[in-house]
Design a protein around this motif. Structure first.
Motif, PDB file in Angstrom:
ATOM      1  N   GLY A 166       1.149  -1.733   0.261  1.00  0.00           N
ATOM      2  CA  GLY A 166      -0.121   0.091   0.185  1.00  0.00           C
ATOM      3  C   GLY A 166       0.706   1.332  -0.402  1.00  0.00           C
ATOM      4  N   SER A 167       1.665   1.108   1.137  1.00  0.00           N
ATOM      5  CA  SER A 167       2.444   2.219   0.950  1.00  0.00           C
ATOM      6  C   SER A 167       3.314   3.142  -0.881  1.00  0.00           C
ATOM      7  CB  SER A 167       4.061   2.124   1.259  1.00  0.00           C
ATOM      8  OG  SER A 167       4.760   1.137   1.618  1.00  0.00           O
ATOM      9  N   ASP A 168       3.962   0.863  -1.425  1.00  0.00           N
ATOM     10  CA  ASP A 168       4.236   1.636  -2.412  1.00  0.00           C
ATOM     11  C   ASP A 168       3.641   2.686  -3.352  1.00  0.00           C
ATOM     12  OD1 ASP A 168       6.705   0.505  -2.143  1.00  0.00           O
ATOM     13  OD2 ASP A 168       5.701  -1.089  -2.638  1.00  0.00           O
ATOM     14  N   LEU A 169       1.915   2.055  -3.153  1.00  0.00           N
ATOM     15  CA  LEU A 169       0.170   2.266  -3.960  1.00  0.00           C
ATOM     16  C   LEU A 169       1.436   3.986  -3.761  1.00  0.00           C
ATOM     17  CD1 LEU A 169      -2.166  -0.005  -3.948  1.00  0.00           C
ATOM     18  CD2 LEU A 169      -0.551   0.406  -5.978  1.00  0.00           C
ATOM     19  N   HIS A 170       0.866   4.308  -2.712  1.00  0.00           N
ATOM     20  CA  HIS A 170       0.451   5.666  -1.439  1.00  0.00           C
ATOM     21  C   HIS A 170       1.601   6.671  -3.157  1.00  0.00           C
ATOM     22  CE1 HIS A 170      -2.410   5.057   0.143  1.00  0.00           C
ATOM     23  NE2 HIS A 170      -1.788   4.401   1.511  1.00  0.00           N
ATOM     24  N   MET A 171       2.987   5.915  -2.931  1.00  0.00           N
ATOM     25  CA  MET A 171       4.077   7.235  -3.347  1.00  0.00           C
ATOM     26  C   MET A 171       3.700   6.801  -5.130  1.00  0.00           C
ATOM     27  SD  MET A 171       7.376   6.320  -0.539  1.00  0.00           S
ATOM     28  CE  MET A 171       7.062   4.313  -0.458  1.00  0.00           C
TER      29      MET A 171
ATOM     30  N   GLY B 245       6.749 -16.254  -4.802  1.00  0.00           N
ATOM     31  CA  GLY B 245       5.189 -15.781  -4.611  1.00  0.00           C
ATOM     32  C   GLY B 245       4.680 -15.298  -2.521  1.00  0.00           C
ATOM     33  N   VAL B 246       4.682 -16.779  -2.062  1.00  0.00           N
ATOM     34  CA  VAL B 246       4.161 -15.306  -0.696  1.00  0.00           C
ATOM     35  C   VAL B 246       5.323 -15.428   0.059  1.00  0.00           C
ATOM     36  CG1 VAL B 246       4.086 -17.198   1.135  1.00  0.00           C
ATOM     37  CG2 VAL B 246       2.897 -18.597  -0.187  1.00  0.00           C
ATOM     38  N   ALA B 247       6.666 -15.852  -0.418  1.00  0.00           N
ATOM     39  CA  ALA B 247       7.876 -15.140   0.268  1.00  0.00           C
ATOM     40  C   ALA B 247       8.216 -13.628   0.258  1.00  0.00           C
ATOM     41  CB  ALA B 247       8.801 -15.320  -0.555  1.00  0.00           C
ATOM     42  N   ALA B 248       6.848 -13.372  -1.213  1.00  0.00           N
ATOM     43  CA  ALA B 248       7.234 -12.061  -1.764  1.00  0.00           C
ATOM     44  C   ALA B 248       5.977 -11.307  -0.930  1.00  0.00           C
ATOM     45  CB  ALA B 248       6.753 -11.263  -3.352  1.00  0.00           C
ATOM     46  N   ILE B 249       5.081 -11.924  -0.602  1.00  0.00           N
ATOM     47  CA  ILE B 249       4.179 -11.080   0.348  1.00  0.00           C
ATOM     48  C   ILE B 249       4.135 -11.597   1.357  1.00  0.00           C
ATOM     49  CG2 ILE B 249       3.118 -10.992  -1.413  1.00  0.00           C
ATOM     50  CD1 ILE B 249       0.583 -13.341  -0.433  1.00  0.00           C
ATOM     51  N   SER B 250       5.571 -11.910   2.261  1.00  0.00           N
ATOM     52  CA  SER B 250       5.404 -12.270   3.031  1.00  0.00           C
ATOM     53  C   SER B 250       6.089 -11.028   3.968  1.00  0.00           C
ATOM     54  CB  SER B 250       7.021 -13.198   3.307  1.00  0.00           C
ATOM     55  OG  SER B 250       7.605 -12.651   3.614  1.00  0.00           O
ATOM     56  N   GLU B 251       6.373 -10.101   3.981  1.00  0.00           N
ATOM     57  CA  GLU B 251       7.140  -8.876   4.619  1.00  0.00           C
ATOM     58  C   GLU B 251       5.354  -8.081   5.095  1.00  0.00           C
ATOM     59  OE1 GLU B 251       7.247  -4.556   6.352  1.00  0.00           O
ATOM     60  OE2 GLU B 251       5.943  -5.190   4.985  1.00  0.00           O
ATOM     61  N   ALA B 252       4.206  -8.187   3.959  1.00  0.00           N
ATOM     62  CA  ALA B 252       3.073  -8.058   4.035  1.00  0.00           C
ATOM     63  C   ALA B 252       1.805  -9.014   5.242  1.00  0.00           C
ATOM     64  CB  ALA B 252       2.131  -7.822   2.984  1.00  0.00           C
ATOM     65  N   LEU B 253       2.440 -10.007   5.095  1.00  0.00           N
ATOM     66  CA  LEU B 253       1.757 -10.634   5.840  1.00  0.00           C
ATOM     67  C   LEU B 253       1.930 -11.121   7.115  1.00  0.00           C
ATOM     68  CD1 LEU B 253       2.039 -14.164   4.018  1.00  0.00           C
ATOM     69  CD2 LEU B 253      -0.482 -12.888   4.095  1.00  0.00           C
ATOM     70  N   ALA B 254       3.523 -10.234   7.635  1.00  0.00           N
ATOM     71  CA  ALA B 254       4.149 -10.462   8.357  1.00  0.00           C
ATOM     72  C   ALA B 254       3.697  -8.841   9.988  1.00  0.00           C
ATOM     73  CB  ALA B 254       5.741  -9.744   8.794  1.00  0.00           C
ATOM     74  N   VAL B 255       3.241  -8.014   8.659  1.00  0.00           N
ATOM     75  CA  VAL B 255       2.227  -7.377   9.265  1.00  0.00           C
ATOM     76  C   VAL B 255       0.405  -7.288   9.726  1.00  0.00           C
ATOM     77  CG1 VAL B 255       0.792  -4.296   9.389  1.00  0.00           C
ATOM     78  CG2 VAL B 255       3.037  -5.187   7.768  1.00  0.00           C
ATOM     79  N   SER B 256       0.443  -8.265   9.228  1.00  0.00           N
ATOM     80  CA  SER B 256      -0.890  -8.989   9.655  1.00  0.00           C
ATOM     81  C   SER B 256      -0.859  -9.561  10.760  1.00  0.00           C
ATOM     82  CB  SER B 256      -1.690  -9.753   8.287  1.00  0.00           C
ATOM     83  OG  SER B 256      -1.482  -9.220   7.409  1.00  0.00           O
ATOM     84  N   TYR B 257       0.200 -10.650  10.611  1.00  0.00           N
ATOM     85  CA  TYR B 257       0.451 -11.145  11.618  1.00  0.00           C
ATOM     86  C   TYR B 257       0.977 -10.364  12.917  1.00  0.00           C
ATOM     87  CZ  TYR B 257       2.740 -14.592  14.497  1.00  0.00           C
ATOM     88  OH  TYR B 257       2.875 -15.748  15.418  1.00  0.00           O
ATOM     89  N   THR B 258       1.733  -9.389  13.200  1.00  0.00           N
ATOM     90  CA  THR B 258       1.920  -8.200  14.390  1.00  0.00           C
ATOM     91  C   THR B 258       0.602  -7.998  14.893  1.00  0.00           C
ATOM     92  OG1 THR B 258       3.711  -8.043  12.753  1.00  0.00           O
ATOM     93  CG2 THR B 258       3.042  -5.983  14.888  1.00  0.00           C
TER      94      THR B 258
END
Length: 641
Positions: free
Chosen positions: A333-338, A446-459
């Motif tokens: 989402g931050s990439d999209l905003h920028m 593919g999953v690894a590429a979204i894993s940082e976002a998943l970590a945001v969700s997990y947090t």
């Protein structure tokens, strides 16, 4: 810079000419008068001082010993050198076989000595094995490594000393087998060398032996070793063929006879030819070390859609850095905003290579002691925290502001890659080794590429105690919202609902695929059911009306977790918070611990993370991926390299 070389033989003169050619003031100490006269008449050494006695040299930095391979002679030499020269001068031995601790045996200041094993011809061969003993001072190691790098050599620091070091052990093993094959009558010396040159020789110039084993397949190599290893030469003493030649005076080139007959060979012309070939080989091999170029997607300014592809050169890696060949990048989402020029990102450093959700393979490291990371598939932790503040010491790296208190909670200083430093929307990416996390082979790119976002969700999910058994509403069917739902469902929670709006109808279709119990498009729709309230609501929309609504939908003692970001204020009746004992928690970013935990979850089939990938686009069509994400596809858009 001043260097004293001890020994004016072939190796000593090669070292002296090399250092002299690189701007170092060099002296050679040689004990034999005949040899000294030769050196003084050698035009190559006209700028080099030839000494007949060891004496104080003003501002001397290093002494490099290059005398014949005789342990006792080296031991006595260094015992003498440490007495004659002050402690600030680093002492180096060019021994090719002896343990450095053995060479230092008679020294009182053993910490001054370090092994610098140059390869012949030293004025051409770039590699140097740097071998400290258990006594060698760290400052000596650092000084020698810095010297060799500044002289354009390729030093490798060995982790510990061993007889013969590395290259000579490899060479000795090969030579022993070669002599054994000749001794057994399998081939002649000429035939053996022909085979070695036109097979191993060519390949080893470009591919190391372990790299080649990986290429061939370790299973294949294992099968070969089981059959061949028992037949390999393994006698612990010199082979008779070598003993006999030495006993008869057939010592090789120096006596005009060895495995070959050298009597009719013009030695000078022969060596010149070999050196020219060696230079050309080094030139070809060095092409692989030249700065690689790569393309990256760069956001030039805060202006809307101001992006373009830019070609960069890979810089020389620092000791703490590694080079990643990027495999895939998630669009956040931050990439999209920028990309779309939205406000609130004035803290970002432009021009900027976007992308912080990155998976790739480590293809180079700046420190030879970090080679265990090579060829590893990794993701990138975008945070570079200080490691010293109270937050960092508690593992709360997503709160690190480098020990600065701020009344206005701005994006934390620790958030670096893809924001303040170059991100991963590029073919290659330079990353601090501390920021890479190896991943399980069962986690797809593919999953690894979204894993940082998943970590945001997990947090965010972890803010809720016993989240696997509570009734939870997820607000906002975007990538983070679906990530929250996927984490909850993967944990076994079957009481997960999702709330969107009328414009989210298509996106909400993904809910059924990942196992969400019910989806709603309004608060009224929720209340129209036989509704008993939620234990927790996790808001991923960032809409300022959500907190008021959440208080109405939560049970007493319920919990609201805010993940979506919005600078707009919101108001809630205080009595509702107090009487309902409602708690409100913010959840921002990720911690390293949470990221590592979510990567473990990603390898478990019950977590439906693969279904969250809406579409993959090629790197050359990055902007197409941005537009798709802006149009609110169901899930994450991944850029595939």
């Amino acid at each position: 810079m001043k260097i004293l070389v001890i020994g004016g033989g072939f190796m000593g003169t090669a070292l002296a000419t090399y250092f002299n050619a690189h701007g170092v003031k060099v002296s050679i100490y040689e004990t034999f008068e005949k040899k000294r006269i030769e050196l003084m008449n050698d035009i190559r050494l006209s700028d080099i001082q030839i000494l007949d006695e060891l004496c104080t040299i003003e501002d001397l930095d290093f002494i490099i010993e290059a005398i014949p391979e005789n342990l006792e002679a080296k031991q006595h030499l260094f015992a003498k050198l440490e007495q004659l020269f002050p402690p600030n001068i680093t002492l180096c031995t060019n021994t090719s076989s002896y343990l450095i601790s053995e060479v230092a045996k008679l020294m009182e200041q053993k910490g001054r000595l370090i092994g610098t094993h140059f390869f012949s011809p030293a004025n051409i061969s770039p590699l140097v094995e740097v071998v400290p003993s258990e006594y060698t001072e760290q400052s000596r190691i650092e000084d020698v490594m810095a010297l060799l790098k500044s002289m354009k050599k390729k030093p490798v620091l060995l982790k510990k000393e061993i007889e013969g070091f590395v290259a000579n052990r490899l060479q000795s093993a090969l030579a022993r087998e070669a002599m054994s094959l000749v001794e057994k009558g399998i081939v002649s010396a000429e035939e053996l060398d022909f085979i070695a040159k036109w097979s191993l020789g060519i390949r080893l110039a470009n591919t190391g032996p372990l790299e080649q084993r990986d290429i061939n397949g370790l299973d294949t190599h294992l099968a070969i070793t089981k059959y061949v290893y028992p037949t390999l030469e393994n006698r612990p003493t010199p082979l008779p063929i070598l003993e006999e030649k030495c006993a008869s005076g057939s010592l090789g080139l120096k006596t005009k006879k060895g495995f070959y007959n050298w009597e009719t060979i013009d030695v000078q012309a022969y060596q010149s030819k070999k050196n020219n070939i060696l230079n050309r080989v080094i030139e070809v091999v060095s092409e692989g070390d030249r700065k690689m170029k790569y393309k990256a997607l760069v956001k030039n300014s805060a202006a809307k859609h101001d992006v373009k592809f830019v070609e960069y050169e890979v810089p020389e890696l620092k000791d703490n850095e590694c080079l990643i060949r990027v495999k895939a990048v998630g669009i956040c989402g931050s990439d999209l905003h920028m990309y779309d020029g939205h406000g609130g990102y004035d803290w970002v450093t432009y021009p900027l290579v976007l992308g912080h959700e990155v998976v790739g393979e480590v293809i180079a490291v700046g420190n030879h002691n970090a080679t265990e990371y090579l060829s590893k598939r990794v993701v990138i932790d975008p945070y570079k925290s200080c490691g010293q503040c109270d937050f960092c010491l508690r593992g709360e790296t997503n709160r690190c502001d480098f020990n600065e208190f701020r009344t206005v909670k701005t994006p934390i200083e620790a958030l670096r890659y893809g924001f303040r430093e170059a991100g991963g929307m590029a073919q290659l990416m330079v990353v601090d080794i501390k920021n890479i996390i190896p991943i399980d082979q069962n986690v797809s790119d593919g999953v690894a590429a979204i894993s940082e976002a998943l970590a945001v969700s997990y947090t965010a999910v972890k803010k809720v105690e016993h989240f696997h058994s509570k009734r939870i509403l997820v607000v906002g069917p975007g990538p983070i919202g679906f990530g929250v739902a996927a984490v909850l469902i993967g944990s076994g929670n079957k009481q997960v609902d999702m709330l969107g709006t009328a414009v989210d109808e298509n996106r909400l279709k993904l809910s059924k695929l990942i196992g969400i119990k019910s989806t709603f498009m309004s608060e009224e729709e929720i209340l129209s059911k036989d509704f008993k309230g939620y234990d927790a609501i996790i808001d991923c929309s960032g809409h300022p009306t959500v907190p008021q609504m959440a208080v109405r939908l939560l049970k007493r003692g319920g919990q609201l977790v805010l993940v979506g970001i919005n600078s707009a204020p919101f108001s809630i009746a205080m009595d509702q918070i107090v009487r309902g004992e409602i708690s409100i928690d913010g959840s921002y970013g990720i911690t390293r611990r949470n990221y590592e935990e979510v990567l473990k979850l990603a390898a478990i089939p019950s977590y439906p993370f693969e279904k969250l990938i809406a579409e993959k686009v090629p790197f050359t069509q990055c902007t197409k991926g941005f537009e798709k994400a802006l149009n609110k596809v169901s899930g994450k858009v991944v850029i595939s390299m």
